[in-house]
Design an enzyme around this catalytic site. Sequence first.
Site, mmCIF file in Angstrom:
data_model
loop_
_atom_site.group_PDB
_atom_site.id
_atom_site.type_symbol
_atom_site.label_atom_id
_atom_site.label_comp_id
_atom_site.label_asym_id
_atom_site.label_seq_id
_atom_site.Cartn_x
_atom_site.Cartn_y
_atom_site.Cartn_z
ATOM 1 C CB SER A 140 -3.390 -9.833 1.711
ATOM 2 O OG SER A 140 -4.277 -10.019 0.639
ATOM 3 C CD GLU A 149 -2.227 -0.934 -11.677
ATOM 4 O OE1 GLU A 149 -2.721 0.111 -12.165
ATOM 5 O OE2 GLU A 149 -2.328 -2.063 -12.212
ATOM 6 C CG HIS A 171 -0.533 -10.191 -2.652
ATOM 7 N ND1 HIS A 171 -0.799 -8.917 -2.177
ATOM 8 C CD2 HIS A 171 -1.405 -11.016 -2.019
ATOM 9 C CE1 HIS A 171 -1.789 -8.969 -1.301
ATOM 10 N NE2 HIS A 171 -2.174 -10.228 -1.181
#
Length: 266
Positions: A102, A222, A246
């Site tokens: 992340s 995406e 995630h």
Amino acid sequence: MSGGPLYGANVFANGIRQHYLRYGGKGPVVVLIPGITSPAITWGFVAERLAERYDVYVLDVRGRGLSSTGPDLDYGLDAMAADVVAFASVLKLDAPALLGHSMGARIAIRAAVAAPEAFSRLALIDPPVSGPGRRAYPSKLPWYVDSIRLALNGIDAEGMKAFCPTWTDEQLKLRAEWLHTCYEPAIVTAFEDFHKDDIFADLPKLKQPTMLMVAGRGGVIEAVDENEARSLYPALEITRVPNAGHMIPWDDFDGFFIALGDFLSR
């Protein structure tokens, strides 16, 4: 978790105290950079598995865990990336691989661009791809801020379950214990930077072999983002963990390592 780190330590690098946990001690060196509200200890269960093959250093990013924090620090992406470059330099790590999750993946990208000879390869785990004029990051800031404020006053695993309902009791206990170390202004700055700092601009500048791991249920990356990333860096290797959100290794531990494969030592 069945084991633990070899040791925890602090190093003065880039003008701050950087705390880290070291696992394994043998094999190729990997520096693991956690995400926006994940102190190093919360990645211990992943580091233990990695330590079967690698010499793993897990960082407390500034403003989190036991690293330097407070109102006088810069919590922007460039400062956090400079921390990683200085960390590897001060400890004389020989071209380690970077594995970032992340926010940590965004840090890894920026660090690798800033010091291309310092790092051998990058494993980017579901980095936020939001930025100016782009789709917003799916998580909302209050999710972080509200839980941090509760943690500052003391919260238990049951209370943390409202924020992380799918996590195990052990994972919830660790988050409840350590989340209070995440300095709210550092978190706010990082979250805002997800939308202000376009990481796509860095991709054509990368020199290292790079993997992008996508969470199938995360909503962060995406197909259009994958296509753009590959157009900017054609050598990019893309893997997916279809049944994970995630927080990939929390949702599908084995799937995370299947997707990672031997990339870090290839």
